[in-house]
Design a protein around this motif. Structure first.
Motif, short mmCIF file in Angstrom:
data_model
loop_
_atom_site.label_atom_id
_atom_site.label_comp_id
_atom_site.label_asym_id
_atom_site.label_seq_id
_atom_site.Cartn_x
_atom_site.Cartn_y
_atom_site.Cartn_z
N PRO A 148 41.80 -1.03 -21.67
CA PRO A 148 40.67 -0.92 -22.62
C PRO A 148 40.72 -1.99 -23.70
CG PRO A 148 42.27 0.83 -22.98
CD PRO A 148 42.66 0.15 -21.72
N ASP A 199 35.14 2.67 -12.17
CA ASP A 199 34.20 3.08 -13.22
C ASP A 199 34.48 4.52 -13.65
OD1 ASP A 199 31.57 2.51 -14.72
OD2 ASP A 199 31.13 4.37 -13.64
N ILE A 200 34.76 5.38 -12.71
CA ILE A 200 35.04 6.79 -13.03
C ILE A 200 36.35 6.92 -13.81
CG2 ILE A 200 35.58 9.03 -12.03
CD1 ILE A 200 33.66 8.33 -9.73
N TRP A 201 37.39 6.21 -13.36
CA TRP A 201 38.69 6.29 -14.04
C TRP A 201 38.60 5.78 -15.47
CZ3 TRP A 201 44.14 6.16 -11.97
CH2 TRP A 201 44.26 6.95 -10.82
N ALA A 202 37.89 4.67 -15.67
CA ALA A 202 37.81 4.08 -17.00
C ALA A 202 37.01 4.97 -17.95
CB ALA A 202 37.18 2.70 -16.92
N ARG A 203 36.02 5.68 -17.44
CA ARG A 203 35.21 6.53 -18.29
C ARG A 203 35.89 7.87 -18.60
NH1 ARG A 203 29.92 4.69 -18.79
NH2 ARG A 203 29.37 3.02 -17.36
N GLU A 204 36.62 8.42 -17.61
CA GLU A 204 37.28 9.71 -17.84
C GLU A 204 38.44 9.59 -18.81
OE1 GLU A 204 38.40 11.25 -14.08
OE2 GLU A 204 36.39 12.04 -13.62
N ASP A 205 39.16 8.48 -18.75
CA ASP A 205 40.29 8.27 -19.65
C ASP A 205 40.14 6.89 -20.29
OD1 ASP A 205 42.61 8.23 -21.06
OD2 ASP A 205 43.97 8.40 -19.34
N PRO A 206 39.46 6.79 -21.44
CA PRO A 206 39.20 5.47 -22.05
C PRO A 206 40.46 4.71 -22.45
CG PRO A 206 37.77 7.17 -23.00
CD PRO A 206 38.81 7.87 -22.18
#
Length: 562
Positions: A550, A372-379
């Motif tokens: 994404p 969740d953190i990885w996907a939000r920090e780098d969309p």
């Protein structure tokens, strides 16, 4: 007296001296008929017209037409009543086919009524009906080019008046006619897809402003239908039902019916389309086609259904896929809704190197919170990794009891079956189904939980999970042994359609099988064997090789290790 006697004597002498074969008929010789003139290319049946000429007269809309004179290009808003050669392009927003009975449109029998619009206005067309099948050209959103030699004033009865329509153009397609209409084919429609799609009375200078008279579906169903003139609703197609035949006692004939589910961000309802309207509805794409309806009609809820219905009436205009920000927003909302509610999303191919992700040297262990953190920090990030999860719930028996073991989506509606092959009842198209991901209830680690139905499983991942194809340890929690013991006695009941003629269990396949059809073994198991599989999967700990992109928007399971 002497002269008369001499004349009589001469005549008598000629008569007595004439041959016996001379008679009065000799002065009238028999006429000889002239030789028959052979015309090249004539029919042996001596027909007056060729088959091509007959087809051209009976189906003028399919023939090429060359205008005589100069037709000036114009827009609908610039049309003026009276004679004048003009041409314009427009799209059909409503139509009333010609019928044999009396019409309330004030048109004589033998004419179709078409309502067409461009980016500037709306006009009616009085199209002469031919002996061919003209109704196949009548479709909402179809692009047409009109050549007109005269524009008249349209004065129908108030009960059938279409908003913003005040002019009518007579169109008599024929080789010698001064007016004609061309229905553009699919290839031309693709090239001109952006033409005549701007909603009427839409302000281009303020694209973010709302259209005049727009109303959401919930407000319209509640009270917006009660006498508000020229109201507009913007809806998206959710599903298009199958064609039905309904017997009408009032009209004493059978009618074709298609039920279309429509929705917006506030509500949903049913819209019924009948007879010649069905052809337009079958071209609508669920969760993609957007309709802008001006002056819609609603049928109040009845006792049987208890829900209100939209009606495709004579007095409305229906714009298909209008070009405006509101329509784009509704289409994006429909796509997001589809992702949330989809029962099956095909596994994406060509995004990750599956074998490298599973067996490569770089194996990063993630938690659900880390993803969740990885996907939000780098969309825009595309990455793979490992997840160690506990299967906290399994619903195989529940899914099988509801006949939902296999699934696929067609025509905007889910198709369920306990066999890997089924036919869509709407379009009657056969499908190869996929395993329902909801057989896995949820998976949990120390940071969170995720529903198995929200994951996109590859066929190799299903094979690894159900049959331990990529087992890397001899843990007693792996269900491969139990599954194998239950499946071995049932080799003789496996259908050849699943795996072909080859024996699927030769050379210990349950520990080596990872092809596309291995999960279909579940469709051959009885309840006892399925319950054993469910019990072995429950509370088992597995390592998932996942991929994130994404463009997909969901976690994809590439493989499973026990």
């Amino acid at each position: 007296m002497l002269l008369l006697y001499e004349a009589w004597a001469s005549l008598l002498k000629m008569a007595t001296s004439a041959p016996d074969n001379n008679s009065i008929q000799s002065f009238y010789p028999k006429e000889i008929a002239p030789p028959t003139r052979i015309i090249p290319g004539a029919h042996p049946e001596n027909e007056a017209f060729t088959s091509a000429e007959l087809a051209a007269a009976q189906n003028p809309l399919t023939q090429s037409w060359r205008p005589k004179g100069v037709y000036h290009p114009t827009t609908i808003s610039s049309l003026q009543p009276g004679p004048g050669k003009v041409r314009f392009m427009a799209r059909i927003v409503n139509f009333i086919p010609s019928t044999d009975g009396p019409s309330r449109t004030m048109l004589p029998q033998g004419f179709h009524l078409l309502i067409v619009k461009d980016d500037t206005g709306v006009v009616a067309l009085r199209l002469l009906r031919s002996t061919g099948d003209d109704t196949k050209f009548l479709k909402l959103g179809a692009l047409v080019t009109v050549w007109a030699a005269f524009v008249g004033t349209y004065t129908p009865q108030p009960s059938v008046r279409v908003p913003l329509v005040s002019l009518i153009i007579p169109v008599h397609p024929a080789q010698g006619s001064a007016s004609c209409i061309k229905f553009h084919d699919a290839a031309s429609s693709v090239r001109n897809a952006s033409l005549c799609r701007l909603p009427l009375q839409y302000d281009l200078t303020e694209p973010s402003a709302a259209m005049s008279g727009i109303m959401n579906l919930r407000a319209y169903l509640n009270s917006g239908h009660e006498g508000i003139p020229n109201v507009r609703i913007l809806i998206c197609i959710y599903s298009v039902g199958t064609r039905k035949t309904i017997r009408s006692e009032r009209m004493d004939k059978s009618l074709d019916l298609v039920e279309v589910q429509v929705f917006d961000e506030t509500s949903s309802c049913l819209m019924k389309v009948w007879e010649h309207q069905v052809q337009s509805a079958k071209a609508w794409i669920p969760n993609q086609t957007v309709l802008l309806i001006t002056n819609p009609k609603m049928r109040p809820p009845d006792k049987r259904s208890g829900a209100a219905e939209l009606i495709w009436s004579r007095t409305c205009t229906i714009e298909v896929d209008p070009a405006c920000p509101d329509a784009e927003w509704l289409r994006r909302m429909a796509v997001e809704r589809t992702k949330r509610e989809a029962v099956h999303i095909p596994f994406p191919e060509g995004i990750w190197d599956v074998q490298k992700a599973i067996h490569g040297p770089q194996k990063t262990l993630f938690t659900l919170a880390d993803i969740d953190i990885w996907a939000r920090e780098d969309p825009e990030a595309v990455f793979t990794g490992k997840l160690n999860l506990l299967i906290s719930s399994v619903s195989i028996m529940n899914i099988v009891s509801r006949t939902m073991l296999c699934c696929v989506e067609c025509c905007g509606v889910p198709v369920y079956c306990n066999k890997p092959n089924a036919t869509c009842k709407n379009c009657m198209k056969p499908h190869s189904l996929a395993l329902n991901p909801r057989i896995i209830g949820s998976l949990t680690d120390e940071t969170g939980s995720i529903a198995g139905g929200k994951l996109i499983w590859s066929n190799q991942a299903w094979a690894d999970l159900l049959f331990g194809a990529n087992t890397t340890s001899t843990s007693t929690s792996a269900p491969s042994g139990k599954v194998k013991s239950e499946l071995q006695p049932r080799v003789d009941v496996i259908e050849e359609d699943y795996f072909g003629e080859e024996d699927p269990f030769s050379e210990d396949p349950l520990n080596n099988r990872s092809d596309d059809s291995s999960w279909k073994i579940l469709a051959t198991l009885d309840n006892t064997a399925l319950r054993e599989v469910e019990e072995q999967l429950l509370y088992s700990r597995v390592t998932l090789t996942f991929g994130w992109s994404p463009a997909v928007g969901r976690l994809c399971v590439l493989g499973v290790e026990w």
